[in-house]
Enzyme design. Structure first.
Site, PDB file in Angstrom:
ATOM      1  CE  LYS A   1      77.805  13.053   3.713  1.00 41.50           C
ATOM      2  NZ  LYS A   1      76.255  13.251   3.872  1.00 41.50           N
TER       3      LYS A   1
ATOM      4  CD1 TRP B   1      73.210  17.676   1.617  1.00 42.92           C
ATOM      5  CD2 TRP B   1      71.679  15.891   1.859  1.00 42.92           C
ATOM      6  NE1 TRP B   1      73.834  16.274   1.210  1.00 42.92           N
ATOM      7  CE2 TRP B   1      72.711  15.371   1.076  1.00 42.92           C
ATOM      8  CE3 TRP B   1      70.375  15.208   2.078  1.00 42.92           C
ATOM      9  CZ2 TRP B   1      72.627  14.055   0.833  1.00 42.92           C
ATOM     10  CZ3 TRP B   1      70.374  13.897   1.439  1.00 42.92           C
ATOM     11  CH2 TRP B   1      71.497  13.344   0.991  1.00 42.92           C
TER      12      TRP B   1
ATOM     13  CG  ASP C   1      71.772  17.912   8.318  1.00 40.38           C
ATOM     14  OD1 ASP C   1      72.808  17.216   8.816  1.00 40.38           O
ATOM     15  OD2 ASP C   1      71.452  17.603   7.179  1.00 40.38           O
TER      16      ASP C   1
HETATM   17  C1  LIG Z   1      75.046  13.332   3.539  1.00 47.46           C
HETATM   18  C2  LIG Z   1      73.918  14.314   4.182  1.00 47.46           C
HETATM   19  C3  LIG Z   1      72.602  14.023   4.588  1.00 47.46           C
HETATM   20  C4  LIG Z   1      72.375  12.422   4.336  1.00 47.46           C
HETATM   21  O1  LIG Z   1      72.620  11.872   5.423  1.00 47.46           O
HETATM   22  P1  LIG Z   1      72.202  10.203   5.275  1.00 47.46           P
HETATM   23  O2  LIG Z   1      72.857   9.555   6.400  1.00 47.46           O
HETATM   24  O3  LIG Z   1      72.454   9.479   3.953  1.00 47.46           O
HETATM   25  O4  LIG Z   1      70.773  10.138   5.570  1.00 47.46           O
HETATM   26  C5  LIG Z   1      71.830  14.954   5.250  1.00 47.46           C
HETATM   27  N1  LIG Z   1      72.381  16.312   5.254  1.00 47.46           N
HETATM   28  C6  LIG Z   1      73.687  16.489   5.000  1.00 47.46           C
HETATM   29  C7  LIG Z   1      74.141  17.904   5.466  1.00 47.46           C
HETATM   30  C8  LIG Z   1      74.631  15.724   4.286  1.00 47.46           C
HETATM   31  O5  LIG Z   1      75.689  16.090   4.101  1.00 47.46           O
END
Ligand SMILES: *Cc1c(COP(=O)(O)O)cnc(C)c1O
Length: 363
Positions: free
Chosen positions: A199, A105, A175
């Site tokens: 999540k 990511w 993030d």
């Molecule tokens: C799942 C995830 C993403 C992607 O998220 P989306 O909402 O599907 O764009 C980005 N960064 C991390 C750390 C993730 O776990």
């Protein structure tokens, strides 16, 4: 199986939600109390929805002690759109953004930023197959960087920062999609924090963004309006129609966290759950954790078995035993147990019991 029976859901995302949240949403689905319509059927400009949105924002502020000079936004496009919005808004012309590459990511975030401006990869642990978080001394930061980007929890690789890095004054962009509100967070250490909700915070389709107000001055008018943080901040996330249902569930989830005792309380629970699971991973050597111990994530525990055949069997038998979603990401292989805030401790106990029995039979 009756349709209301719930299994243990170890999915990395979209992931398990707190049962009390689902039950409240179910109870009020046809008609919000006193409203006579469902949350999906009311105007986003109605007082009912504005109250709901503002309550969610106030609860987030209280839950995480978000300082007054930070704005709380509820956007769309997932964390992935933030990979673009962060540089489009914050990477000023001529400046460099530092990215710390700790996994798939983080790499995707850096690749999007490169489309917008100059990116320096300040550190990468790719050579170690992303099994660890770099040490502060390894970072090659750009003096005067526009910002430094990190991924606080690497969902796929099962690693996490224990404390955010020192950036020498550059705003930290994070993030936090897979560990937001899993433990106390010092928001004042960050310039911008973003998380796709699916999540740890709610359903997919809503993205939480917490942004230091002074950074809004970097958002230029030539940006497409939906990609401009300043526009969303000036309109309290109501420039266009937000994901009203997503905001509602996120609000209920934040309330649930507060009712548990807030972030210190959920952090204690998360630590206990992860400690039980890693103790079993480490118990005999049959299982092997893929992340280096000091970098282990409390949210996504990744481990392997002695052979791929046994891993296939483990997936098959665990699924049959009502332990769903344990197959690891294809880039890492093996198993991944995602045990987010809403994942019940009994489910960790059930997995540990299953692991013992599996090892007894096949070890
Ligand atoms: C799942 C995830 C993403 C992607 O998220 P989306 O909402 O599907 O764009 C980005 N960064 C991390 C750390 C993730 O776990």
């Amino acid at each position: 199986m009756p349709t209301t029976t719930r299994i243990y859901n170890f999915s990395a995302g979209p992931a398990v939600l707190p049962l009390p949240v689902l039950e409240e949403a179910q109870r009020d689905l046809v008609s919000l109390p006193g409203v006579g319509m469902s949350v999906m059927e009311i105007s986003h400009r109605s007082k009912t929805f504005e109250d709901l949105l503002n309550t969610a924002i106030a609860d987030i502020r209280a839950l995480a002690d978000v300082p007054a000079d930070y704005r709380i936004l509820m956007l769309q496009g997932g964390a992935t759109l933030q990979f673009s919005m962060v540089p489009m808004n914050l990477l000023t012309p001529g400046a460099t953004a530092d990215y710390i590459d700790t996994g798939s990511w983080a790499d995707k975030a850096a690749k999007e930023a490169k489309k917008v401006g100059t990116v320096n990869i300040a550190a990468t642990t790719k050579a170690d197959l992303y099994t660890r978080i770099p040490r502060q001394e390894e970072l090659r930061l750009t003096p005067g960087a526009a910002y430094v980007h990190i991924t606080t929890n690497n969902t796929i690789e099962g690693t996490a920062w224990k404390t955010p890095p020192e950036t020498g004054g550059a705003p930290l962009a994070a993030d936090t999609s897979s560990d937001m509100f899993s433990a106390p967070i010092d928001v004042s250490r960050f310039g911008v924090i973003y998380a796709g909700a699916q999540k740890n915070l709610g359903p997919s389709g809503v993205t939480l963004v917490i942004l230091r107000e002074d950074l809004l001055s970097r958002s230029v008018d030539s940006l497409p309006v939906m990609l401009n943080y300043r526009v969303h901040a000036e309109n309290n996330s109501l420039y266009n129609t937000p994901n009203t249902f997503g905001v509602y569930i996120l609000g209920l989830t934040v309330k649930w966290l507060r009712s548990l005792g807030g972030l210190p309380a959920i952090a204690r629970i998360n630590q206990r759950k992860a400690a039980k699971l890693y103790a079993e991973v480490d118990r005999t050597g049959f299982y092997r954790g893929t992340a280096q111990k000091e970098s282990r994530s409390l949210m996504n525990a990744t481990f392997r078995l002695p052979s791929e055949e046994l891993e296939k069997l483990f997936v098959k038998e665990s699924t049959a035993a009502g332990l769903d979603g344990l197959k690891g990401h294809r880039s890492v292989g093996g198993m991944r147990a995602s045990i987010y805030n809403a994942f019940p401790e009994e489910g960790v106990d059930a997995l540990v019991g299953f692991m013992r029995e599996f090892e007894r039979k096949h070890g």
